[in-house]
Motif scaffolding. Structure first.
Motif, mmCIF file in Angstrom:
data_model
loop_
_atom_site.group_PDB
_atom_site.id
_atom_site.type_symbol
_atom_site.label_atom_id
_atom_site.label_comp_id
_atom_site.label_asym_id
_atom_site.label_seq_id
_atom_site.Cartn_x
_atom_site.Cartn_y
_atom_site.Cartn_z
ATOM 1 N N PRO A 109 -7.861 3.131 -13.506
ATOM 2 C CA PRO A 109 -6.894 2.917 -14.582
ATOM 3 C C PRO A 109 -5.564 2.320 -14.127
ATOM 4 C CG PRO A 109 -7.019 5.249 -14.032
ATOM 5 C CD PRO A 109 -8.122 4.570 -13.264
ATOM 6 N N ARG A 110 -5.160 2.564 -12.877
ATOM 7 C CA ARG A 110 -3.840 2.133 -12.408
ATOM 8 C C ARG A 110 -3.969 0.786 -11.708
ATOM 9 N NH1 ARG A 110 -2.613 6.007 -8.990
ATOM 10 N NH2 ARG A 110 -1.822 7.408 -10.589
ATOM 11 N N ARG A 111 -3.251 -0.239 -12.240
ATOM 12 C CA ARG A 111 -3.373 -1.605 -11.728
ATOM 13 C C ARG A 111 -2.039 -2.337 -11.886
ATOM 14 N NH1 ARG A 111 -8.945 -4.007 -13.554
ATOM 15 N NH2 ARG A 111 -10.315 -2.192 -13.499
ATOM 16 N N ALA A 114 3.096 -7.090 -14.269
ATOM 17 C CA ALA A 114 3.253 -5.871 -15.063
ATOM 18 C C ALA A 114 2.336 -4.776 -14.542
ATOM 19 C CB ALA A 114 2.938 -6.157 -16.540
ATOM 20 N N ALA A 115 2.745 -3.549 -14.791
ATOM 21 C CA ALA A 115 1.941 -2.381 -14.427
ATOM 22 C C ALA A 115 1.069 -1.981 -15.607
ATOM 23 C CB ALA A 115 2.862 -1.222 -14.048
ATOM 24 N N THR A 165 0.808 -1.218 0.000
ATOM 25 C CA THR A 165 0.000 0.000 0.000
ATOM 26 C C THR A 165 0.848 1.277 0.000
ATOM 27 O OG1 THR A 165 -0.170 -0.151 2.419
ATOM 28 C CG2 THR A 165 -1.957 -1.097 1.116
ATOM 29 N N ALA A 166 2.146 1.157 0.248
ATOM 30 C CA ALA A 166 3.011 2.332 0.172
ATOM 31 C C ALA A 166 3.323 2.717 -1.272
ATOM 32 C CB ALA A 166 4.311 2.085 0.931
ATOM 33 N N LEU A 167 2.936 1.851 -2.217
ATOM 34 C CA LEU A 167 3.312 2.066 -3.622
ATOM 35 C C LEU A 167 2.102 2.290 -4.527
ATOM 36 C CD1 LEU A 167 6.013 -0.758 -3.837
ATOM 37 C CD2 LEU A 167 6.395 1.690 -3.474
ATOM 38 N N ALA A 182 4.985 -0.822 -7.761
ATOM 39 C CA ALA A 182 4.062 -1.783 -7.155
ATOM 40 C C ALA A 182 4.157 -3.135 -7.861
ATOM 41 C CB ALA A 182 2.638 -1.252 -7.209
ATOM 42 N N ALA A 183 4.256 -3.114 -9.187
ATOM 43 C CA ALA A 183 4.383 -4.363 -9.940
ATOM 44 C C ALA A 183 5.702 -5.050 -9.622
ATOM 45 C CB ALA A 183 4.277 -4.084 -11.439
ATOM 46 N N ASP A 184 6.777 -4.269 -9.550
ATOM 47 C CA ASP A 184 8.096 -4.829 -9.236
ATOM 48 C C ASP A 184 8.098 -5.447 -7.834
ATOM 49 O OD1 ASP A 184 10.998 -5.138 -9.910
ATOM 50 O OD2 ASP A 184 11.232 -3.832 -8.172
ATOM 51 N N ALA A 185 7.463 -4.775 -6.877
ATOM 52 C CA ALA A 185 7.418 -5.289 -5.505
ATOM 53 C C ALA A 185 6.613 -6.585 -5.440
ATOM 54 C CB ALA A 185 6.820 -4.232 -4.574
ATOM 55 N N TYR A 186 5.505 -6.639 -6.175
ATOM 56 C CA TYR A 186 4.687 -7.860 -6.132
ATOM 57 C C TYR A 186 5.405 -9.001 -6.843
ATOM 58 C CZ TYR A 186 0.345 -10.302 -5.151
ATOM 59 O OH TYR A 186 -0.599 -11.172 -4.630
#
Length: 260
Positions: free
Chosen positions: A183-185, A173-174, A110-112, A119-123
């Protein structure tokens, strides 16, 4: 010719529930023979309510050994109505009887939320830690992915004609221009989806009939769901209700309880 998916048609969601539960328990049993965890990816929407209807009445669900990942996630706070984690918590996890061992759930950082790429890289790092902690692997192998099908044929946050359908390196992927809000996922990529050991689509309602007609009668249309059917040859099962395939020419199968 690609191996066709298995398609099971039920009168309604209530009739579907026992078969979906048996299928999931079969996947769980196979997973726990391979390793001491059931690594499952889920999407959101009506799928979660169908999971609750299927799983809560049955015995044998080893919730404490479940590791739940998200096939995609909207970059919103976890308590936002658009959050797939929030939906899973509200519509399934909070219904588990008191004292039930809790599954391990891997939600977005949630910090990203304001940075889809980070966020995609962290996941993806979360997946690497779980699926490649000891050995280097090209792709993660989910024991089961439970997916939905949008009216436009999208699944996860992979949309028709989007450039992410061509992504073949990243695991996660983002996407910042989703045609469906928000739109942001972040999303699992198509190679990760098709590499899963089992994939089940759950599609209900008459609003799905038009796109399912394309998916099953014109599979070369390139819709994301069609690409999963093609790429995961023989590993895909569809659970649908009668309205979802009204007027659709399919080779449906009769569900028979598997030996667990």
């Amino acid at each position: 010719m690609p191996t066709l998916p298995s398609i099971y048609v039920f009168n309604d969601a209530d009739a579907m529930a026992p078969a979906l539960a048996e299928y999931i328990l079969q996947a769980q049993a196979a997973a726990l023979q391979r390793h001491d965890a059931f690594k499952i990816g889920v999407s959101g929407g009506s799928l979660v309510a169908n999971l609750r209807k299927a799983l809560l009445p049955v015995e044998g669900v080893e919730w404490g050994k479940w590791q739940i990942f998200f096939a995609d996630e909207r970059l919103v706070p976890l308590d936002d109505p658009e959050s797939n984690y929030g939906l899973l918590k509200k519509d399934l996890l909070e219904y588990l009887p008191e004292g039930t061992p809790q599954p391990t759930v891997f939600h977005v950082d949630t910090a990203l939320l304001d940075d889809a790429l980070e966020a995609a890289d962290a996941y993806e790092k979360v997946l690497i830690k779980s699926f490649a902690a000891k050995d280097s692997v090209r792709l993660p192998s989910f024991d089961l992915l439970l997916l939905g099908c949008g009216p436009d044929g999208h699944t996860c946050s992979l949309f028709p004609g989007h450039e992410l359908l061509r992504e073949n390196v990243a695991w996660v992927a983002a996407i910042e221009d989703s045609p469906k809000p928000p739109p942001r996922r972040i999303t699992l990529t198509l190679p990760v989806v098709t590499h899963s050991l089992r994939i089940a689509f759950v599609a209900t309602g008459g609003s799905k009939a038009e796109v399912l007609k394309t998916i099953f009668e014109e599979p070369d249309a390139g819709l994301p769901c069609s690409l999963v059917n093609e790429g995961a040859r023989g590993k895909v099962t569809w659970f649908v209700d009668a309205p979802a395939v009204q007027g659709v020419a399919i080779q449906k199968k009769e569900w028979k309880s598997p030996s667990l």
